[in-house]
Scaffold this active site. Structure first.
Site, short mmCIF file in Angstrom:
data_model
loop_
_atom_site.label_atom_id
_atom_site.label_comp_id
_atom_site.label_asym_id
_atom_site.label_seq_id
_atom_site.Cartn_x
_atom_site.Cartn_y
_atom_site.Cartn_z
N CYS A 7 -23.47 43.22 -30.60
CA CYS A 7 -24.01 44.56 -30.38
C CYS A 7 -24.59 45.12 -31.67
O CYS A 7 -23.97 45.26 -32.81
CB CYS A 7 -22.89 45.62 -29.83
SG CYS A 7 -23.34 47.31 -29.63
N CYS A 10 -22.57 48.17 -33.05
CA CYS A 10 -21.19 47.86 -33.55
C CYS A 10 -21.63 47.24 -34.77
O CYS A 10 -20.62 47.51 -35.81
CB CYS A 10 -20.48 46.62 -32.72
SG CYS A 10 -19.73 47.27 -31.20
N ASP A 33 -32.16 57.91 -35.89
CA ASP A 33 -32.80 56.84 -35.14
C ASP A 33 -33.98 56.36 -36.05
O ASP A 33 -34.48 57.07 -36.82
CB ASP A 33 -33.21 57.48 -33.96
CG ASP A 33 -33.75 56.61 -32.82
OD1 ASP A 33 -32.97 56.78 -31.91
OD2 ASP A 33 -34.79 55.88 -33.00
N HIS A 49 -16.65 49.89 -29.16
CA HIS A 49 -17.83 49.34 -28.32
C HIS A 49 -17.44 49.97 -26.69
O HIS A 49 -16.79 49.28 -26.08
CB HIS A 49 -18.04 47.98 -28.16
CG HIS A 49 -19.16 47.50 -27.18
ND1 HIS A 49 -20.47 47.56 -27.99
CD2 HIS A 49 -19.20 47.00 -26.11
CE1 HIS A 49 -21.08 47.24 -26.80
NE2 HIS A 49 -20.68 46.82 -25.80
N ASN A 89 -29.29 58.30 -22.31
CA ASN A 89 -29.64 57.29 -21.07
C ASN A 89 -28.77 56.31 -20.77
O ASN A 89 -27.86 55.86 -21.46
CB ASN A 89 -30.62 56.41 -21.84
CG ASN A 89 -31.91 57.44 -22.47
OD1 ASN A 89 -32.29 58.36 -21.72
ND2 ASN A 89 -32.47 57.11 -23.58
N HIS A 100 -24.48 50.29 -25.92
CA HIS A 100 -23.31 50.68 -26.53
C HIS A 100 -23.78 52.36 -26.65
O HIS A 100 -24.68 52.91 -27.04
CB HIS A 100 -23.57 50.53 -28.08
CG HIS A 100 -22.14 50.98 -29.09
ND1 HIS A 100 -21.32 50.05 -29.65
CD2 HIS A 100 -21.68 52.10 -29.18
CE1 HIS A 100 -20.55 50.80 -30.32
NE2 HIS A 100 -20.64 52.07 -29.71
N HIS A 102 -24.35 55.83 -26.54
CA HIS A 102 -24.83 56.86 -27.68
C HIS A 102 -25.27 58.32 -26.95
O HIS A 102 -26.06 57.97 -25.90
CB HIS A 102 -25.80 55.91 -28.43
CG HIS A 102 -26.92 55.46 -27.67
ND1 HIS A 102 -26.91 54.19 -27.01
CD2 HIS A 102 -28.27 56.04 -27.46
CE1 HIS A 102 -28.10 53.85 -26.47
NE2 HIS A 102 -28.89 54.98 -26.60
N HIS A 104 -28.37 60.96 -27.95
CA HIS A 104 -29.38 61.18 -28.77
C HIS A 104 -29.44 62.63 -29.12
O HIS A 104 -29.18 63.59 -28.11
CB HIS A 104 -30.74 61.00 -28.22
CG HIS A 104 -30.86 59.61 -27.80
ND1 HIS A 104 -32.06 58.83 -28.43
CD2 HIS A 104 -30.68 58.73 -26.85
CE1 HIS A 104 -31.94 57.62 -27.97
NE2 HIS A 104 -31.30 57.50 -27.11
P1 5GP Z 1 -31.78 54.12 -25.61
O1 5GP Z 1 -33.16 53.92 -25.12
O2 5GP Z 1 -30.89 53.15 -25.59
O3 5GP Z 1 -31.27 55.50 -25.22
O4 5GP Z 1 -31.94 54.34 -27.25
C1 5GP Z 1 -31.80 53.42 -28.16
C2 5GP Z 1 -32.29 54.02 -29.46
O5 5GP Z 1 -31.75 53.17 -30.47
C3 5GP Z 1 -33.68 54.21 -29.63
O6 5GP Z 1 -34.15 55.63 -29.76
C4 5GP Z 1 -34.08 53.33 -30.92
O7 5GP Z 1 -35.21 53.64 -31.70
C5 5GP Z 1 -32.88 53.25 -31.52
N1 5GP Z 1 -32.58 51.97 -32.32
C6 5GP Z 1 -32.75 50.83 -31.86
N2 5GP Z 1 -32.35 50.00 -32.74
C7 5GP Z 1 -31.92 50.69 -33.81
C8 5GP Z 1 -31.51 50.23 -35.14
O8 5GP Z 1 -31.40 49.05 -35.43
N3 5GP Z 1 -31.40 51.26 -35.96
C9 5GP Z 1 -31.41 52.53 -35.79
N4 5GP Z 1 -31.40 53.51 -36.50
N5 5GP Z 1 -32.01 52.83 -34.53
C10 5GP Z 1 -32.17 51.91 -33.53
ZN ZN Z 2 -21.26 47.94 -29.49
#
Ligand code: 5GP
Ligand code: ZN
Length: 115
Positions: A7, A10, A33, A49, A89, A100, A102, A104
């Protein structure tokens, strides 16, 4: 604490993937982000996780409450005083990309890239 070695979040918690950290304590980790929608865009995650919102149980209510209390405090600390958006989301139709859990938190002066 359960962690999934495949992940990406993680791996961010473990420091295996670099991130710009905004906050850390025993159970929470917050980082900026990589593709921000807003001048300030952080992701708040449990260190454990948890794949997504569907996987949250009563055992997580204190952690979730602490996250909600942390969001406005972090926004203030980043100079966000005119409002912010908070988004979770969930699953495929909810357009969750990283499995995982999260939250925003996005703020700062408009215009924003998205949202
Ligand atoms: P989701 O669409 O799953 O709600 O949002 C995932 C978020 O994680 C996205 O806004 C994306 O830009 C961010 N993200 C994905 N990979 C990484 C990473 O490796 N580092 C950071 N800092 N953010 C990430
Ligand atoms: Zn995780």
């Amino acid at each position: 604490m359960h962690r999934d070695p495949s992940c990406i979040f993680c791996r961010i918690v473990a420091g295996e993937i670099p991130s710009r950290k905004a906050y850390e304590d025993e159970e929470l980790f917050v980082f900026h982000d990589i593709a921000p929608w807003a001048p300030v865009h952080v992701l708040m995650i449990p260190k454990e996780h948890i794949a997504g919102f569907y996987d949250v149980t009563d055992a997580h209510t204190a952690m979730l409450g602490r996250m909600m209390a942390l969001a406005p405090r972090l926004m203030r600390e980043h100079g966000v005083t005119n409002g912010f958006r908070t988004l979770v989301n969930t699953g495929q139709d909810g357009r969750q990309e990283v499995p995982h859990f999260h939250v925003h938190v996005m703020g700062g002066p408009r215009p924003w890239v998205k949202g």
